[in-house]
Design an enzyme around this catalytic site. Structure first.
Site, PDB file in Angstrom:
ATOM      1  N   ASN A  79     -37.208 -76.708 -48.834  1.00 51.89           N
ATOM      2  CA  ASN A  79     -36.597 -75.378 -48.724  1.00 51.89           C
ATOM      3  C   ASN A  79     -37.559 -74.406 -49.403  1.00 51.89           C
ATOM      4  OD1 ASN A  79     -34.135 -76.275 -47.494  1.00 51.89           O
ATOM      5  ND2 ASN A  79     -33.538 -77.070 -49.497  1.00 51.89           N
ATOM      6  N   GLU A 126     -30.197 -76.286 -42.045  1.00 53.78           N
ATOM      7  CA  GLU A 126     -29.472 -75.778 -43.215  1.00 53.78           C
ATOM      8  C   GLU A 126     -29.920 -74.365 -43.583  1.00 53.78           C
ATOM      9  OE1 GLU A 126     -30.014 -78.972 -46.113  1.00 53.78           O
ATOM     10  OE2 GLU A 126     -28.233 -79.958 -45.302  1.00 53.78           O
ATOM     11  N   LYS A 141     -35.119 -89.040 -41.373  1.00 51.77           N
ATOM     12  CA  LYS A 141     -34.348 -89.669 -42.457  1.00 51.77           C
ATOM     13  C   LYS A 141     -33.887 -91.050 -42.024  1.00 51.77           C
ATOM     14  CE  LYS A 141     -32.803 -85.674 -45.084  1.00 51.77           C
ATOM     15  NZ  LYS A 141     -31.732 -85.002 -45.839  1.00 51.77           N
ATOM     16  N   ARG A 154     -22.268 -84.836 -36.235  1.00 46.58           N
ATOM     17  CA  ARG A 154     -23.535 -84.636 -36.942  1.00 46.58           C
ATOM     18  C   ARG A 154     -24.471 -85.836 -36.790  1.00 46.58           C
ATOM     19  NH1 ARG A 154     -24.182 -83.064 -43.312  1.00 46.58           N
ATOM     20  NH2 ARG A 154     -26.218 -83.986 -43.638  1.00 46.58           N
ATOM     21  N   GLU A 189     -29.455 -88.755 -55.079  1.00 45.06           N
ATOM     22  CA  GLU A 189     -28.485 -87.687 -54.841  1.00 45.06           C
ATOM     23  C   GLU A 189     -27.077 -88.230 -54.602  1.00 45.06           C
ATOM     24  OE1 GLU A 189     -29.593 -85.090 -51.636  1.00 45.06           O
ATOM     25  OE2 GLU A 189     -27.713 -83.985 -51.710  1.00 45.06           O
ATOM     26  N   ASP A 237     -27.207 -88.490 -44.131  1.00 43.15           N
ATOM     27  CA  ASP A 237     -27.980 -87.918 -45.231  1.00 43.15           C
ATOM     28  C   ASP A 237     -27.971 -88.827 -46.454  1.00 43.15           C
ATOM     29  OD1 ASP A 237     -29.449 -86.172 -46.714  1.00 43.15           O
ATOM     30  OD2 ASP A 237     -27.865 -84.680 -46.977  1.00 43.15           O
TER      31      ASP A 237
HETATM   32  C1  GCU Z   1     -29.561 -82.747 -48.321  1.00 40.29           C
HETATM   33  C2  GCU Z   1     -29.617 -82.139 -49.689  1.00 40.29           C
HETATM   34  C3  GCU Z   1     -30.277 -80.789 -49.656  1.00 40.29           C
HETATM   35  C4  GCU Z   1     -31.636 -80.901 -48.984  1.00 40.29           C
HETATM   36  C5  GCU Z   1     -31.484 -81.528 -47.616  1.00 40.29           C
HETATM   37  C6  GCU Z   1     -32.799 -81.819 -46.916  1.00 40.29           C
HETATM   38  O1  GCU Z   1     -28.682 -82.050 -47.514  1.00 40.29           O
HETATM   39  O2  GCU Z   1     -28.318 -82.036 -50.217  1.00 40.29           O
HETATM   40  O3  GCU Z   1     -30.398 -80.341 -50.983  1.00 40.29           O
HETATM   41  O4  GCU Z   1     -32.235 -79.663 -48.873  1.00 40.29           O
HETATM   42  O5  GCU Z   1     -30.820 -82.758 -47.739  1.00 40.29           O
HETATM   43  O6  GCU Z   1     -33.149 -82.988 -46.834  1.00 40.29           O
HETATM   44  O7  GCU Z   1     -33.456 -80.922 -46.449  1.00 40.29           O
END
Ligand code: GCU
Length: 674
Positions: free
Chosen positions: A198, A282, A356, A332, A389, A361
């Protein structure tokens, strides 16, 4: 005193020390680059501690003896395997007893360095040098670490302190940076992305002169440890920092902007690895805004770096995160496949899709992403998450290597070489660019990973990328010996704790593949309905009769049909779905009887009680080591185990109580449920 510890590079004397004391006096080398400089320093430090005296670098001579020879590889150096090609990163190690000479032979500096690190691990874990006869080359061409570090110094999903790369919009560089590069090299990592996927405003400038000077310093350091520097980039950079009105990948102005930007990046950092991109995911910008495909987006960036040998790693974590929980058709889990499978063959040669491991997730249990079995003409990375996580956030022990091994062993049936390990090592389709990427679990805590045991995941990740055939047990034992010493009880107990930890975590949290029953946002601790009526597409669909999501093609979301045969048929039917994934694929009534002869509801109760008992056992194993482990680390681990124990009880009671109230069915063993 150092503000950071040595993790598995904790060289210490052991039985081998007296056996070989004083023997290895000299280092001879056929190589002389910067990587070799670091390799020689490593030998001096390691041998100095193991054998009491630092060896000295000498000119090569006719009769080399009593030392170690970093040798240019020749066919005759293959003393172990019938067929062995060292490539650029492989090596052979053997001991010439007559001359008391250890030979580490490779075609290049990086191979020699990896060989030396393996040699040091061998000595460190108490194995005898005279038995060494090894030929190793890494299975994965690219072995990447992804940091989710932000330039302010915080780490997204970081559980071990702040970033050691960034602080308050500045770049940090010091002893710790070097120690980190060395640590990563020691486990075979050859690519690192230092900033979060991000990419916010200030991070967008990492590819500009504002920060490129420091990035060059990073790259130089990394290169001296065989590592390429990568940066996450903002797909909307032409708008965010370039002053353009669009970031359309087919727009001439945008193309020109990226070409010029990349050219400049490579002018400053010729060794730069390339870009990592999270687009249309996201809330991040991407090609969808302009009606373009992900191939359009990725190829545009790839063309800007290809003249300089750069790569673009493009993430497939693309899904609708504004879903309506009432909608039972949108799933999803389908998203990565739906968005990318049809693009196979359209990506440039220097694009790698980063997928992934599962379709959701990083849950404690998910099926393997069907996307791996759907593409044969595309470079792919398997993305896993060492940062815990959803697996206890480094307050719980959860050794993930057994999970990663299961994933690597999964046969997609896409071809007769369809195992994930064959696909991402490039063997299945002859890809040059492929491998694994792990979201890392490090921070500026003194022990790097918050929980001392979490370092086993980082170490294990590197070991597994290098050799996917190594067992999780073997890796755990080596890590334990290198970290805590070779005492048999220490190694045995630490290994038992590690090996039982993932099953234990699964037992007290998530029954039969359901997942997501966590607190929203921070993802720690139980909250059964936390995500049930939310927009993220993460539902368990529990009602008074049963629980689980119907993902069959016949009556559900159709996700099961994204797999190749025979998986699609197996997952389609309740009777043939592997039980650990039953609730992932089907909505099942509480009284459904499993192969264990238990009902689903009784399975939920039993596993949740067992999971807590497993944590009690782990505490017992650790307490038995009191006095054998230094007091500080002993106390640190015990404290976290206590936190894990309390949390596991909370999980047990919340989950059991929720499903008891939902189903009205009592525990057949009459234990306390609230
Ligand atoms: C998950 C995670 C996020 C992260 C995202 C990603 O959703 O909670 O914090 O940015 O994965 O892999 O991009």
């Amino acid at each position: 005193m150092c503000s950071f510890e040595k993790c598995w590079l904790n060289y210490a004397c052991n039985e081998m020390s007296s056996k070989y004391a004083g023997i290895f006096k000299s280092i001879y080398s056929d190589f002389d680059g910067t990587v070799t400089g670091n390799t020689i320093a490593e030998i001096k430090e390691g041998f100095g501690i193991f054998f009491g005296k630092e060896p000295v670098l000498l000119e090569k001579q006719a009769n080399m003896c009593d030392g170690i020879w970093l040798k240019q590889y020749e066919k005759s150096d293959n003393k172990a395997a019938d067929e062995f090609e060292p490539g650029t990163e492989g090596y052979s190690i053997y001991y010439d007893g007559e001359n008391q000479l250890i030979v580490v032979a490779a075609s290049g500096e990086n191979g020699v360095m990896y060989g030396v690190f393996e040699l040091l691990r061998i000595i460190q874990s108490g194995r005898d040098i005279c038995d060494i006869n090894i030929c190793h080359a890494p299975k994965m061409p690219i072995r990447m670490i992804d940091h989710w570090d932000n330039i302010m110094g915080d780490i997204e999903r970081g559980y071990s302190g702040d970033s050691f790369f960034f602080k308050e919009n500045e770049i940090l560089f010091g002893d710790r940076t070097k120690a980190y590069a060395r640590m990563m090299a020691s486990i075979g990592i050859n690519a690192i992305t230092i900033n979060n996927v991000n990419v916010h405003e200030v991070e967008s400038y990492l590819i500009t002169d504002r920060f490129l000077g420091m990035m060059k310093k990073y790259s130089d350091l990394f290169v001296s440890y065989g590592i390429k520097l990568y940066l996450s980039v903002n797909f909307a950079s032409p708008m965010q920092i370039g002053g353009l009105g669009v970031c359309d990948p087919l727009d001439d102005g945008v193309i020109k902007w990226w070409n010029e930007t990349s050219r400049h990046v490579y002018e400053v950092i010729p060794e730069f690895g390339g870009y990592l991109v999270k687009a249309d995911s996201e809330g991040r910008p991407g090609p969808f805004t302009y009606g373009r495909t992900h191939a359009d987006g990725a190829n545009m960036l790839a063309k800007s770096v290809s003249p300089f040998g750069g790569n673009v790693v493009w993430r497939c974590f693309v899904y609708n995160c504004k879903q309506d929980w009432r909608d039972r058709k949108t799933d999803r889990a389908r998203a990565a496949y739906d968005n990318f499978a049809g693009l196979d063959g359209q990506f440039d040669d220097n694009v790698i899709l980063q997928i992934k491991n599962g379709p959701m997730d990083f849950q404690v249990r998910e099926p393997v992403s069907p996307l791996f079995g759907a593409m044969k003409k595309t470079n792919m990375f398997l993305e896993v998450q060492a940062a815990q996580e959803y697996t206890g956030q480094q307050r719980h022990i959860c050794y993930l290597v057994p999970m990663w091994k299961e994933i690597l062993d999964f046969d997609t049936h896409a071809s007769d070489r369809g195992c994930i390990s064959e696909i991402v090592s490039g063997k299945a389709y002859g890809n040059r660019l492929c491998g694994m990427a792990a979201v890392t679990n490090t921070g500026d805590d003194a022990n790097w990973t918050g929980h001392d045991f979490a370092a086993a995941n980082l170490f294990g990740y590197g070991m597994l990328c290098f050799d996917t055939e190594r067992s999780a047990q073997d890796i755990a034992a080596e890590w334990a010996a290198c970290t805590f010493g070779i005492d048999k009880e220490i190694v045995d107990n630490v290994c038992r704790m590690l090996i039982m930890s993932w099953p234990a975590y699964e037992k007290y949290t998530s029954p039969l593949g359901i997942g997501w029953m966590v607190n929203p946002s921070d993802h720690y601790g139980p909250n059964v309905d936390g995500y049930e009526y939310d927009v993220w597409g993460t539902y368990h669909r529990a009602d008074c009769k049963g629980v689980g999501i119907d993902r069959s093609a016949a009556t559900g979301t159709g996700y099961a049909a994204q797999y190749n045969s025979p998986w699609r048929e197996l997952y389609e039917r309740v009777e043939t779905t592997p039980e650990e994934l039953l609730l992932f694929f089907h909505h099942i009534s509480y009284d459904h009887v499993l192969s264990t002869k238990k009902t689903v509801i009784q399975h939920i109760y039993d596993t949740h009680f067992e999971g807590v008992e497993d944590v009690e056992r782990m505490i017992g194993l650790w307490k038995a080591l009191e006095g054998k482990i230094d007091a500080a680390r002993f106390a640190r681990v015990l404290e976290r185990l206590t936190v894990q124990y309390e949390s596991s009880k909370e999980w047990r009671d919340r989950i059991n109580t929720y499903f008891y109230r939902m189903s009205g069915i009592a525990d057949s063993k009459g234990r306390t449920i609230y």
